[in-house]
Design an enzyme around this catalytic site. Structure first.
Site, mmCIF file in Angstrom:
data_model
loop_
_atom_site.group_PDB
_atom_site.id
_atom_site.type_symbol
_atom_site.label_atom_id
_atom_site.label_comp_id
_atom_site.label_asym_id
_atom_site.label_seq_id
_atom_site.Cartn_x
_atom_site.Cartn_y
_atom_site.Cartn_z
ATOM 1 N N HIS A 158 0.798 -1.231 0.000
ATOM 2 C CA HIS A 158 0.000 0.000 0.000
ATOM 3 C C HIS A 158 0.826 1.274 0.000
ATOM 4 O O HIS A 158 0.269 2.356 0.168
ATOM 5 C CB HIS A 158 -0.921 0.050 1.227
ATOM 6 N N LYS A 212 -7.739 14.092 4.603
ATOM 7 C CA LYS A 212 -6.893 12.899 4.537
ATOM 8 C C LYS A 212 -5.844 13.063 5.628
ATOM 9 O O LYS A 212 -5.732 14.128 6.230
ATOM 10 C CB LYS A 212 -6.232 12.777 3.170
ATOM 11 N N ARG A 213 -5.085 12.011 5.881
ATOM 12 C CA ARG A 213 -4.017 12.167 6.856
ATOM 13 C C ARG A 213 -3.080 13.297 6.429
ATOM 14 O O ARG A 213 -2.896 13.545 5.238
ATOM 15 C CB ARG A 213 -3.226 10.855 6.985
ATOM 16 N N LYS A 266 1.282 14.324 0.549
ATOM 17 C CA LYS A 266 -0.099 14.628 0.138
ATOM 18 C C LYS A 266 -0.278 16.121 -0.165
ATOM 19 O O LYS A 266 -1.272 16.552 -0.711
ATOM 20 C CB LYS A 266 -1.081 14.174 1.222
ATOM 21 N N LYS A 306 -14.515 8.494 -3.267
ATOM 22 C CA LYS A 306 -15.732 8.844 -2.515
ATOM 23 C C LYS A 306 -16.266 10.194 -2.961
ATOM 24 O O LYS A 306 -17.481 10.379 -3.140
ATOM 25 C CB LYS A 306 -15.430 8.855 -1.010
HETATM 26 C C1 26W Z 1 4.551 0.824 9.668
HETATM 27 C C2 26W Z 1 3.895 2.154 9.598
HETATM 28 C C3 26W Z 1 2.869 2.217 8.526
HETATM 29 C C4 26W Z 1 1.537 2.347 8.867
HETATM 30 C C5 26W Z 1 0.573 2.374 7.899
HETATM 31 C C6 26W Z 1 3.223 2.111 7.210
HETATM 32 C C7 26W Z 1 2.264 2.130 6.237
HETATM 33 C C8 26W Z 1 0.942 2.254 6.574
HETATM 34 C C9 26W Z 1 -0.128 2.215 5.520
HETATM 35 C C10 26W Z 1 0.260 1.274 4.399
HETATM 36 C C11 26W Z 1 -0.445 3.572 5.015
HETATM 37 C C12 26W Z 1 -1.679 3.608 4.192
HETATM 38 O O1 26W Z 1 -2.773 3.680 4.721
HETATM 39 N N1 26W Z 1 -1.540 3.597 2.876
HETATM 40 C C13 26W Z 1 -2.655 3.926 2.021
HETATM 41 O O2 26W Z 1 -3.352 2.768 1.644
HETATM 42 C C14 26W Z 1 -4.516 3.090 0.901
HETATM 43 C C15 26W Z 1 -5.279 1.819 0.641
HETATM 44 O O3 26W Z 1 -4.609 1.049 -0.293
HETATM 45 C C16 26W Z 1 -4.152 3.822 -0.373
HETATM 46 O O4 26W Z 1 -5.342 4.213 -1.025
HETATM 47 C C17 26W Z 1 -3.311 5.055 -0.073
HETATM 48 O O5 26W Z 1 -2.859 5.635 -1.276
HETATM 49 C C18 26W Z 1 -2.136 4.674 0.806
HETATM 50 O O6 26W Z 1 -1.431 5.828 1.226
#
Ligand code: 26W
Length: 810
Positions: free
Chosen positions: A357, A545-546, A551, A657
């Protein structure tokens, strides 16, 4: 439709009975909280009863099951959703009304189950809905965090984090199953011995934590099928009188209690940023081990063997966070089922699939070897052997030390979780076309060269029943009327029929009226919840969004400062009122992100107090952005800001969305915006900025933002104003420095805001010009809705089912 679970009358009776049984109260005596719980319990009963039937069928028919593992499930609220899927939403509203309650107030009481950070967690929740609606036997697994994502308060312009105690009311949906508890072991030492010609390995003196499943049953739409989200809670094994313990046991018991208390305490609020914290690794293994043991136990119950495990189970891991499933499966197959390595590996690599992701380097998980070794000695042993064999395979294939290093699972004292997932899985997928290409050609190029068949794309999707039908009833009615009923709820591409009305003035006016009403409703809510007055005549231009530098909320801010300066030069520069809405949580440790939040609030305050801006320009920071706020805001939005640096946003799902609710996108060709552009064309969105390949080239060739600063007068003025700050006296020298010269180890303007600045301002200009042509705008809005069907999660889940899990679906 399947037969309805309730009429208004039977539902009313059930609620009255529930109140009496659980709280010894009549509806007249019950509080709203008690009524909420009664509602949840009544619906839960129906779903639980269906669950019994479903499990029986899955077992009888020996159906293959999907297990979706995610450290995050951002479920939001469930009452309206479950009532909707059970097709009893009108009955529930009527029943509550008859019993003297306001349905809206009861729905508003429910806390969000905020067991996730952002996109990845919400995706898991949408997919669970689709898997259920598509009649796929599936279970979601996560941790039953006591505290979900923190509540955000803005105090003097700054983010303050407060604990999110969601369980007081939220637990009404949970069914604890202590009889299905699993023991998870940490630390200790390994003892090896030979017996019966087999090498046995036992983990001695381990610290044991009990994992207790708390099941949340979820209903699908227009089906009797239900699925379960299994959330693991942590408990110490022996909550007995500690004074009775011998010294050794006493300490062990104390340790177990301490570990049990912390493990399920809180969701890590970092999004897209890895920190090698030992508690996080404990959470990951706790969750993985409990889940795999639970799956294996049930499988053994049904089939009496694990040898056909891969034929009956597909395990999807949501990013690398559950990567330990690979060695944990190996451990169970070898140590507990007595298989040899090759057989265990064969079954494991036919069972597991990995979704990536993010391509941000700082988000890649790399656990330090000593931590792994000490906390999970047996798992470490297995990973070493996986790593050794994988490395051999890579060497035999490439004969290239550089590639061996690239693809190594253990390297430089670290375990690289993504490489472990690639080695141990049957499939690896990205979440949009562009993202999957970047994985294949760049991030995982060498692995893809060796095993190209593993690499796939599944573009993300959203639960369109929640994100359109449920949250935007006005639009839902119009869609139903124009497309011939409720078909679109199960066949989202039916939305295409709306395209035929793009020239129909009457339809476009109705569409505009729905948006207007949603804007007014949101303005009312903003007034009540935050005390801000929104002008419904203004363009609602939204970025939620975050908060992350990639972003580029800061690019949005730079443009607003420019508008503000233009307005000062010429008070007639803005004729169309424009309201910029932001919502974003920053990771508590992400200092730059927090500064950007403060900047947004400084700017909002400046503009609010400047009479020149009155009825022209407004900036609002919406506190505590979360699923339930998105549900109110998105139907009221007209412009969707999707402006990440090309190549950085894996997909985005907020973009989908907004599109589905008729907002027009101002965006870069990044993530799923690319697919969006494929169906909309240049004429139905406001595209701008560098493409992913141009970003890469510009970085390669040396990007010098200072040149743009000295060359571009407007940009310079804007940055100088930001640097000096606004009427609250806060200086943003730090952000200025970061953009022009870099800071804290980051290069100058890492995310190319200045490079895209002019193009972005132009895109906003085009957008505002288009807005003044109401008919054209509304036609574009309609076409966005019409073509959003491809972004339904049902489509995405069907692709997983067909191409990765190989399970049938409706
Ligand atoms: C280890 C720390 C950490 C925590 C969360 C690393 C990475 C994440 C996630 C992968 C971050 C995340 O939410 N990524 C998002 O995933 C969505 C669903 O696929 C995508 O639509 C977003 O573009 C992506 O940023």
């Amino acid at each position: 439709m399947t037969k309805q679970a309730f009429t208004t009358k039977t539902l009313e009776d059930a609620l009255v009975a529930k109140l009496a049984l659980n709280f010894s109260k009549t509806p007249e005596e019950a509080t709203e909280q008690e009524m909420f719980k009664a509602c949840a319990l009544v619906l839960r009963d129906v779903m639980a009863a269906r669950g019994v039937e479903c499990s029986r069928q899955v077992r009888r028919n020996q159906q293959k099951q999907v297990h979706y593992l995610s450290l995050e499930f951002l479920m939001g609220r469930s009452l309206m959703k479950n009532a909707y899927n059970l097709d009893v939403l009108p009955q529930l509203k009527d029943a509550l009304d008859h019993l003297g309650f306001k349905a809206g107030d009861i729905f508003e009481l429910e806390p969000d189950a905020g067991l996730g950070n952002g996109g990845l967690g919400r995706l898991a929740a949408c997919y669970l809905d689709s898997m259920t609606t598509l009649d796929i036997p599936a279970t979601g697994y996560s941790i039953c965090y006591e505290l979900g994502i923190f509540k955000q308060k803005i105090v003097e312009g700054q983010q303050v984090e407060l604990p999110d105690n969601w369980k007081d009311l939220g637990a009404a949906w949970l069914m604890p199953k202590p009889e299905e508890a699993q023991a998870v072991h940490f630390g200790g030492t390994l003892r090896e011995f030979w017996d019966d010609g087999h090498l046995h390995i036992v983990n001695e003196d381990a610290t044991t934590v009990l994992a207790i499943p708390c099941d949340m049953v979820v209903a699908g739409y227009d089906t009797k099928h239900v699925n379960t989200l299994r959330l693991w809670d942590a408990r110490a094994t022996k909550p007995v009188d500690m004074s009775l313990f011998s010294r050794g046991e006493y300490l062990k018991a104390a340790e177990e209690e301490a570990m049990a208390e912390t493990i399920a305490k809180v969701l890590y609020p970092e999004d897209n940023h890895y920190e090698g914290k030992s508690l996080r690794l404990k959470q990951q293994y706790f969750f993985v081990s409990a889940t795999i043991q639970s799956i294996a136990t049930k499988h053994l119950d049904t089939y009496g063997t694990l040898k056909n495990f891969h034929e009956k189970n597909a395990i999807q891991i949501n990013d690398t966070h559950p990567a330990l499933v690979v060695p944990e499966l190996m451990r169970i197959f070898i140590d507990e089922a007595g298989m040899d390595w090759d057989e265990a590996w064969d079954i494991t690599t036919k069972s597991v699939a990995y979704t990536n992701h993010t391509v941000l380097a700082e988000a890649l998980e790399r656990w330090p070897q000593p931590l792994m070794q000490q906390l999970l000695p047996r798992i470490w042993q297995i990973i070493q052997e996986i790593s050794r064999r994988w490395q051999q395979k890579v060497e035999d294939f490439y004969h290239d030390p550089a590639k061996t290093q690239q693809m190594a699972i253990i390297w430089n004292g670290e375990v690289r979780m993504a490489n472990l997932c690639i080695a141990g899985g049957m499939a690896v997928n990205g979440v949009s076309g562009l993202h999957s290409d970047i994985l294949r050609k760049d991030v995982f190029r060498d692995a893809c060269g060796m095993e190209p068949w593993k690499f796939q794309n599944v573009t993300n999707g959203i639960d369109h029943r929640r994100w359109l039908s449920e949250i935007n009833p006005g639009l839902d009615s119009l869609v139903c009327e124009l497309t011939g009923g409720k078909d679109y709820l199960l066949k989202p591409l039916t939305l295409q029929k709306l395209d035929a009305y793009a020239d129909d003035a009457a339809v476009l006016e109705r569409l505009a009226k729905i948006k207007r009403e949603n804007k007014e409703a949101f303005a009312l809510y903003a007034k009540k919840s935050q005390g801000v007055i929104l002008n419904p005549d203004a363009i609602f231009d939204v970025q939620v969004k975050r908060l992350h530098e990639y972003k580029r909320q800061l690019l949005n801010v730079l443009h607003i400062i420019t508008l503000y300066q233009r307005l000062h030069d010429d008070p007639n520069a803005i004729t169309q009122p424009h309201t910029f809405l932001f919502g974003a949580k920053a990771a508590p440790g992400y200092a730059v992100a927090k500064r950007i939040i403060r900047l947004i609030n400084s700017l909002a305050d400046q503009i609010e107090h400047d009479p020149v801006c009155k009825d022209k320009l407004q900036v609002v920071f919406l506190e505590n952005y979360r699923v339930s706020l998105a549900e109110k805001l998105i139907p009221a939005s007209e412009v969707s800001q999707q402006i990440s640096t090309a190549g950085k946003e894996a997909s985005g799902t907020g973009n989908m969305k907004f599109m589905m609710n008729g907002a027009l996108t101002v965006g870069t060709l990044d993530g799923a915006n690319v697919e969006m552009h494929d169906v909309l064309g240049d004429e139905n969105m406001f595209l701008f900025g560098l493409r992913a390949d141009e970003v890469a080239r510009m970085k390669r060739e040396g990007y010098v933002p200072q040149r743009l600063y000295s060359r571009d007068e407007t940009l310079r003025r804007c940055l100088d104003a930001m640097r000096a700050g606004f009427r609250d006296g806060v200086s943003y020298e730090d952000l200025y420095q970061r953009l022009l010269f870099g800071s804290g180890g980051s290069p100058a303007d890492e995310y190319l805001l200045l490079a895209d600045y002019q193009a972005y301002c132009q895109a906003e200009k085009r957008m505002v010009a288009t807005y003044s042509d109401t008919a054209r705008w509304n036609a574009m809005s309609l076409r966005n809705i019409a073509r959003s069907g491809i972004f339904a999660a049902d489509r995405a889940v069907a692709e997983y089912a067909d191409n990765i899990w190989h399970v049938p679906h409706r």
